[in-house]
Design an enzyme around this catalytic site. Structure first.
Site, short mmCIF file in Angstrom:
data_model
loop_
_atom_site.label_atom_id
_atom_site.label_comp_id
_atom_site.label_asym_id
_atom_site.label_seq_id
_atom_site.Cartn_x
_atom_site.Cartn_y
_atom_site.Cartn_z
N LYS A 190 -16.31 -6.18 -17.88
CA LYS A 190 -16.59 -7.55 -18.29
C LYS A 190 -17.67 -7.47 -19.37
O LYS A 190 -18.86 -7.33 -19.07
CB LYS A 190 -17.05 -8.38 -17.09
N GLU A 206 -29.36 -1.68 -14.50
CA GLU A 206 -30.32 -1.38 -15.57
C GLU A 206 -30.78 -2.72 -16.10
O GLU A 206 -30.04 -3.40 -16.80
CB GLU A 206 -29.66 -0.52 -16.64
N CYS A 258 -34.38 -3.12 -24.06
CA CYS A 258 -35.22 -3.15 -22.86
C CYS A 258 -36.22 -2.01 -22.82
O CYS A 258 -37.21 -2.08 -22.09
CB CYS A 258 -34.35 -3.13 -21.61
N GLU A 307 -40.58 -10.52 -20.26
CA GLU A 307 -39.78 -9.87 -21.29
C GLU A 307 -39.32 -10.91 -22.32
O GLU A 307 -38.64 -11.87 -21.98
CB GLU A 307 -38.56 -9.18 -20.68
#
Length: 487
Positions: A184, A259, A293, A392
């Protein structure tokens, strides 16, 4: 860029989507790149059922056969290299060098790596054990093997920042271990993943082994997670979405590889080579426009070199050309969408309100009049309790927090919900390693942002669950089975 609406790939067939199509938008021009298929929940379940049906045969294929298919797929991706890179650039807004060198080239390289990985031993001998006679049976010497078995059907949910390397890093090791997959892709740039599926189909992957379903609606991803035919979910994305996926997986004990987000601390000690530190930290401004990230976005600098580092970082940002990612000399392209640009800008404004000083950036660049651009932004005078320091941002924004001594620097680095990759810069390697060992992060770069692509990758705390990359990815997509026998 593509005129024919894309179809889903289910059970080896290109299938019309039940819920129509949606536009994929070029972040640099705001023009339509192509039409991506919108799968229905039923079609996602059909894809998972096809993967379940194909698992028995694929898991029993000879490793050499799986390796040959993965190798051929890599060759086909490389054959269409320029077209693949152009599509990736149009979907993601990556610069030409990034689209070619870090997206398509890395994607193909990962298929080649796991073609070799398919041939790695899956059995490990365990030293014999001498057992005395007792309730468990007669005395004897018992041998044992630890055998890696494929998990089954793996749903791979991929991130938008790299539509080639990230999917390849999931699909290739999963297939190498004998799993089947439902992919996906991120809704912003799914067309590249369908090109990957085309290469796999042409390479001879059997029907049902690889399935790709996309959609802009949340229910597509939800179905790919909650399908009863799915045994494992491999996800790259935000911590908040990862937590919701983990909750669903927990109800049926699906395996997970997560992750998730990061807020990488770059600990710059007073004996560091500042030019080296700036070169590493400065990549946050440019690499994927900060949408990565692993970026060293949270700079913790010892006071003795604090002002010098800020001056050098500001100068570095000033050298970066923001603009059309196709143009020669462009270093910073757009971010993925208008919504994400607005989110990043809101964080910069929040930083101002929290008391941070905008050293450079902070204003919207307008290189072309269109596109979702964010200027490389440096925020100084920050404290560790500010939201811009703790959350973040996922854009070209660096925050700087000063510290007095080594102990304080370590404490600040560890005072975070995240723990993906941290960094240490010091002229004393022994000192740098001493600090690195005390950081609560899945990886630490010492005087570098570079990575060893055989080293385990993953996070502590809310940065994820599990490890992949290199042989660790093969382990992630396998279950350990113990076989014991009397000698």
């Amino acid at each position: 860029m593509t005129t024919t609406p894309q179809r889903l790939f289910i059970n080896g067939e290109w299938t019309e989507p039940a819920d129509g199509h949606y536009e994929v938008v070029d972040p640099a021009t705001e023009e339509t790149v192509g039409l991506a298929p919108e799968a229905s929940r039923t079609q996602v379940y059909e894809a998972a059922a096809a993967a379940r049906d194909a698992f028995g045969h694929w898991s029993r294929t000879r490793p050499e056969e799986r390796a040959a298919i993965l190798d051929r797929a890599a060759e086909l991706m490389q054959r269409d290299f320029l077209a693949n890179a152009a599509l990736a650039q149009a979907e993601s807004g990556a610069t030409t060098g990034t689209a070619r060198g870090m997206q398509v080239a890395v994607g193909a390289a990962r298929f080649r790596r796991y073609a070799k990985g398919a041939l790695e031993p899956v059995e490990e001998a365990i030293p014999p054990q001498i057992n005395e006679a007792g309730p468990m049976g007669r005395a004897g010497i018992f041998g044992a093997l630890a055998v890696r078995q494929p998990v089954g059907v793996v749903t791979c949910i991929t991130s938008y920042n790299n539509p080639w390397a990230n999917p390849a890093g999931k699909i290739a090791p999963a297939l190498a271990m004998g799993n089947t997959v439902v992919v996906k892709p991120a809704p912003q740039d799914p067309l590249s993943v369908y090109r990957m599926a085309e290469a796999l189909a042409e390479a001879g992957v059997p029907a049902g082994v690889v399935n790709v379903v996309s959609g802009s609606a949340a229910e597509v991803g939800e179905a790919a997670v909650d399908s009863p035919d799915v045994d494992m979910v491999s996800f790259t994305g935000s911590t908040s979405v990862g937590q919701r996926i983990a909750e669903v997986c927990g109800r049926s004990m699906k395996r997970q590889l997560m992750e998730l987000g990061g807020k990488g601390a770059a600990v710059v000690l007073d004996d560091a080579d500042l030019d080296s530190a700036v070169a590493g930290i400065g990549t946050t401004f440019s690499f994927y426009s900060g949408q990565i990230c692993t970026a060293p976005t949270r700079v913790l600098v010892q006071r003795g070199v604090h002002d010098a580092l800020i001056e050098k970082l500001a100068a570095y940002a000033g050298y970066l050309t923001v603009g059309d990612p196709k143009a020669k000399g462009t270093v910073v392209g757009p971010v993925i969408s208008a919504a994400h640009r607005d989110r990043i800008e809101s964080y910069v404004e929040l930083g101002r309100k929290e008391g941070a000083r905008v050293v450079t950036g902070g204003e919207r660049p307008d290189p072309t009049g269109r596109g979702f651009y964010v200027a490389p932004t440096l925020l100084a005078d920050c404290t560790n309790d500010m939201r811009v320091v703790r959350e973040e941002i996922f854009g070209p924004v660096v925050v700087v927090v000063p510290f007095d001594d080594e102990e304080e620097g370590i404490a600040l680095a560890n005072d975070s919900d995240y723990g993906l990759i941290d960094y240490v810069w010091s002229g004393d390697v022994a000192r740098a390693f001493r600090v690195a060992r005390r950081l609560r992060a899945g990886g630490v770069g010492v005087n570098t942002i570079g990575r060893n692509m055989e080293a385990p990758f993953g996070g502590f705390k809310r940065s994820g669950v599990g490890r992949d990359v290199g042989s660790y990815a093969l382990h992630a997509y396998s279950e350990l089975q113990a076989i014991v026998w009397p000698g």
